[in-house]
Design a protein around this motif. Structure first.
Motif, PDB file in Angstrom:
ATOM      1  N   THR A   1       7.536   4.431 -10.210  1.00  0.00           N
ATOM      2  CA  THR A   1       6.966   3.362  -9.399  1.00  0.00           C
ATOM      3  C   THR A   1       5.943   2.595 -10.223  1.00  0.00           C
ATOM      4  O   THR A   1       5.227   3.172 -11.029  1.00  0.00           O
ATOM      5  CB  THR A   1       6.285   3.974  -8.154  1.00  0.00           C
ATOM      6  OG1 THR A   1       7.289   4.654  -7.394  1.00  0.00           O
ATOM      7  CG2 THR A   1       5.627   2.929  -7.290  1.00  0.00           C
TER       8      THR A   1
ATOM      9  N   MET B   1       4.196   7.935 -11.370  1.00  0.00           N
ATOM     10  CA  MET B   1       3.965   6.682 -12.087  1.00  0.00           C
ATOM     11  C   MET B   1       5.137   6.322 -12.995  1.00  0.00           C
ATOM     12  O   MET B   1       5.252   5.193 -13.430  1.00  0.00           O
ATOM     13  CB  MET B   1       2.668   6.749 -12.888  1.00  0.00           C
ATOM     14  CG  MET B   1       2.652   7.709 -14.036  1.00  0.00           C
ATOM     15  SD  MET B   1       1.036   7.669 -14.819  1.00  0.00           S
ATOM     16  CE  MET B   1       1.440   8.227 -16.436  1.00  0.00           C
TER      17      MET B   1
ATOM     18  N   TRP C   1       2.648   1.242 -10.181  1.00  0.00           N
ATOM     19  CA  TRP C   1       1.356   1.260  -9.506  1.00  0.00           C
ATOM     20  C   TRP C   1       0.462   0.190 -10.130  1.00  0.00           C
ATOM     21  O   TRP C   1       0.520  -0.050 -11.322  1.00  0.00           O
ATOM     22  CB  TRP C   1       0.701   2.635  -9.628  1.00  0.00           C
ATOM     23  CG  TRP C   1       1.453   3.679  -8.862  1.00  0.00           C
ATOM     24  CD1 TRP C   1       2.441   4.495  -9.327  1.00  0.00           C
ATOM     25  CD2 TRP C   1       1.303   3.984  -7.471  1.00  0.00           C
ATOM     26  NE1 TRP C   1       2.911   5.291  -8.331  1.00  0.00           N
ATOM     27  CE2 TRP C   1       2.223   5.010  -7.170  1.00  0.00           C
ATOM     28  CE3 TRP C   1       0.472   3.500  -6.455  1.00  0.00           C
ATOM     29  CZ2 TRP C   1       2.342   5.547  -5.900  1.00  0.00           C
ATOM     30  CZ3 TRP C   1       0.593   4.053  -5.188  1.00  0.00           C
ATOM     31  CH2 TRP C   1       1.523   5.058  -4.927  1.00  0.00           C
ATOM     32  N   THR C   2      -0.356  -0.437  -9.325  1.00  0.00           N
ATOM     33  CA  THR C   2      -1.278  -1.458  -9.835  1.00  0.00           C
ATOM     34  C   THR C   2      -2.595  -0.801 -10.217  1.00  0.00           C
ATOM     35  O   THR C   2      -2.797   0.396  -9.997  1.00  0.00           O
ATOM     36  CB  THR C   2      -1.534  -2.558  -8.784  1.00  0.00           C
ATOM     37  OG1 THR C   2      -2.295  -2.000  -7.713  1.00  0.00           O
ATOM     38  CG2 THR C   2      -0.224  -3.143  -8.265  1.00  0.00           C
TER      39      THR C   2
ATOM     40  N   THR D   1       0.848  -1.187   0.000  1.00  0.00           N
ATOM     41  CA  THR D   1       0.000   0.000   0.000  1.00  0.00           C
ATOM     42  C   THR D   1       0.885   1.239   0.000  1.00  0.00           C
ATOM     43  O   THR D   1       2.061   1.194   0.390  1.00  0.00           O
ATOM     44  CB  THR D   1      -0.899   0.040   1.245  1.00  0.00           C
ATOM     45  OG1 THR D   1      -0.074   0.168   2.410  1.00  0.00           O
ATOM     46  CG2 THR D   1      -1.774  -1.208   1.341  1.00  0.00           C
ATOM     47  N   ASP D   2       0.306   2.333  -0.404  1.00  0.00           N
ATOM     48  CA  ASP D   2       0.981   3.621  -0.386  1.00  0.00           C
ATOM     49  C   ASP D   2       1.489   3.923   1.024  1.00  0.00           C
ATOM     50  O   ASP D   2       2.599   4.436   1.203  1.00  0.00           O
ATOM     51  CB  ASP D   2      -0.001   4.701  -0.858  1.00  0.00           C
ATOM     52  CG  ASP D   2       0.621   6.068  -0.880  1.00  0.00           C
ATOM     53  OD1 ASP D   2       0.565   6.760   0.164  1.00  0.00           O
ATOM     54  OD2 ASP D   2       1.158   6.458  -1.927  1.00  0.00           O
TER      55      ASP D   2
ATOM     56  N   ASN E   1       4.732   1.814   1.793  1.00  0.00           N
ATOM     57  CA  ASN E   1       5.836   2.115   0.896  1.00  0.00           C
ATOM     58  C   ASN E   1       6.316   3.557   1.014  1.00  0.00           C
ATOM     59  O   ASN E   1       7.506   3.823   0.866  1.00  0.00           O
ATOM     60  CB  ASN E   1       5.445   1.820  -0.550  1.00  0.00           C
ATOM     61  CG  ASN E   1       6.656   1.579  -1.427  1.00  0.00           C
ATOM     62  OD1 ASN E   1       7.219   0.500  -1.421  1.00  0.00           O
ATOM     63  ND2 ASN E   1       7.069   2.597  -2.178  1.00  0.00           N
TER      64      ASN E   1
ATOM     65  N   PRO F   1      -6.325   1.120  -6.696  1.00  0.00           N
ATOM     66  CA  PRO F   1      -5.866   2.415  -6.184  1.00  0.00           C
ATOM     67  C   PRO F   1      -5.105   2.279  -4.865  1.00  0.00           C
ATOM     68  O   PRO F   1      -5.494   1.541  -3.962  1.00  0.00           O
ATOM     69  CB  PRO F   1      -7.164   3.200  -5.981  1.00  0.00           C
ATOM     70  CG  PRO F   1      -8.126   2.571  -6.945  1.00  0.00           C
ATOM     71  CD  PRO F   1      -7.761   1.108  -6.973  1.00  0.00           C
ATOM     72  N   GLY F   2      -3.968   3.012  -4.791  1.00  0.00           N
ATOM     73  CA  GLY F   2      -3.166   3.022  -3.587  1.00  0.00           C
ATOM     74  C   GLY F   2      -2.270   1.812  -3.400  1.00  0.00           C
ATOM     75  O   GLY F   2      -1.632   1.666  -2.354  1.00  0.00           O
ATOM     76  N   HIS F   3      -2.170   0.933  -4.402  1.00  0.00           N
ATOM     77  CA  HIS F   3      -1.328  -0.261  -4.308  1.00  0.00           C
ATOM     78  C   HIS F   3      -0.251  -0.231  -5.388  1.00  0.00           C
ATOM     79  O   HIS F   3      -0.498   0.214  -6.501  1.00  0.00           O
ATOM     80  CB  HIS F   3      -2.170  -1.531  -4.433  1.00  0.00           C
ATOM     81  CG  HIS F   3      -2.988  -1.802  -3.219  1.00  0.00           C
ATOM     82  ND1 HIS F   3      -4.146  -1.116  -2.934  1.00  0.00           N
ATOM     83  CD2 HIS F   3      -2.809  -2.682  -2.204  1.00  0.00           C
ATOM     84  CE1 HIS F   3      -4.653  -1.555  -1.801  1.00  0.00           C
ATOM     85  NE2 HIS F   3      -3.860  -2.511  -1.329  1.00  0.00           N
ATOM     86  N   LEU F   4       0.917  -0.739  -5.051  1.00  0.00           N
ATOM     87  CA  LEU F   4       2.057  -0.691  -5.946  1.00  0.00           C
ATOM     88  C   LEU F   4       2.979  -1.861  -5.665  1.00  0.00           C
ATOM     89  O   LEU F   4       2.860  -2.532  -4.630  1.00  0.00           O
ATOM     90  CB  LEU F   4       2.826   0.618  -5.745  1.00  0.00           C
ATOM     91  CG  LEU F   4       3.433   0.807  -4.341  1.00  0.00           C
ATOM     92  CD1 LEU F   4       4.748   1.544  -4.430  1.00  0.00           C
ATOM     93  CD2 LEU F   4       2.475   1.568  -3.449  1.00  0.00           C
TER      94      LEU F   4
ATOM     95  N   ARG G   1       6.980   8.834  -6.003  1.00  0.00           N
ATOM     96  CA  ARG G   1       5.568   8.447  -6.073  1.00  0.00           C
ATOM     97  C   ARG G   1       4.996   8.556  -7.492  1.00  0.00           C
ATOM     98  O   ARG G   1       3.897   8.115  -7.755  1.00  0.00           O
ATOM     99  CB  ARG G   1       4.743   9.327  -5.142  1.00  0.00           C
ATOM    100  CG  ARG G   1       4.992   9.082  -3.676  1.00  0.00           C
ATOM    101  CD  ARG G   1       4.177  10.064  -2.857  1.00  0.00           C
ATOM    102  NE  ARG G   1       4.319   9.886  -1.445  1.00  0.00           N
ATOM    103  CZ  ARG G   1       3.381   9.359  -0.666  1.00  0.00           C
ATOM    104  NH1 ARG G   1       2.255   8.940  -1.177  1.00  0.00           N
ATOM    105  NH2 ARG G   1       3.576   9.255   0.637  1.00  0.00           N
TER     106      ARG G   1
END
Length: 175
Positions: A63, A60, A65-66, A41-42, A45, A69-72, A58
């Motif tokens: 990083t 894109m 990102w999936t 999660t944001d 991380n 939302p808020g997951h990577l 942060r």
């Protein structure tokens, strides 16, 4: 292994071998081995590390990102240390080896996925001297050398204070 000659039998991948060796060294020094999710999660991380919302990491373009939302994909294994600190009370000592992911231009020395190993030691009366001794002990055990030529110098890292770099002379090179 039926029908296979000794030369045809499989072996552990070099990555697996070095990770297991690193873990064993730290286990002998009293550390635990910690693991955590690669999809994070944001908060774990970035937020728990006080990385500002407008920080370039942060973005894109830096990083992965999936679609959730808020997951990577985690960009470091500090996420595992944060979870360890939430779950344990001091004294704690552990390492977090694992895969990490960053949106990098791939070349001979960079890849989008790489292995990282971070350590954490929290207790009363712990000093920078403990950090240096741990690093030196680890390197001696990893390279199976009784003496090493190392240099410790200050280093600037935006989220670490104080910061240090530990350099080691090549143990295989001849002068």
């Amino acid at each position: 292994t039926v029908g296979l000659s000794k030369a045809q039998q499989g072996r552990l991948h070099p990555y697996t071998q070095i990770v297991e060796e690193i873990q064993q060294i730290f286990l002998t020094m009293g550390y635990e081995i910690w693991d955590g999710p690669e999809v994070e999660t944001d908060f774990y991380n970035f937020g728990a590390l006080n990385i500002p919302q407008d920080h370039p990491a942060r973005d894109m373009y830096d990083t992965f990102w999936t679609d959730t939302p808020g997951h990577l994909l985690r960009t470091h294994t500090s996420t595992v240390q944060i979870r360890a600190m939430q779950e344990r009370k001091p004294p704690i000592a552990g390492i977090a080896p694992g895969r990490t992911y960053r949106h990098e231009a791939v070349d001979a020395s960079h890849d989008y996925q790489f292995m990282q190993c971070e350590g954490l030691f929290v207790d009363k009366e712990v000093t920078i001297g403990h950090l240096f001794a741990t690093a030196q002990t680890f390197l001696k055990m990893l390279f199976e050398k009784d003496t090493l030529d190392i240099r410790i110098r200050p280093g600037f890292f935006p989220f670490v204070e104080p910061g240090f770099e530990i350099d080691m002379r090549c143990v295989f090179c001849k002068n």
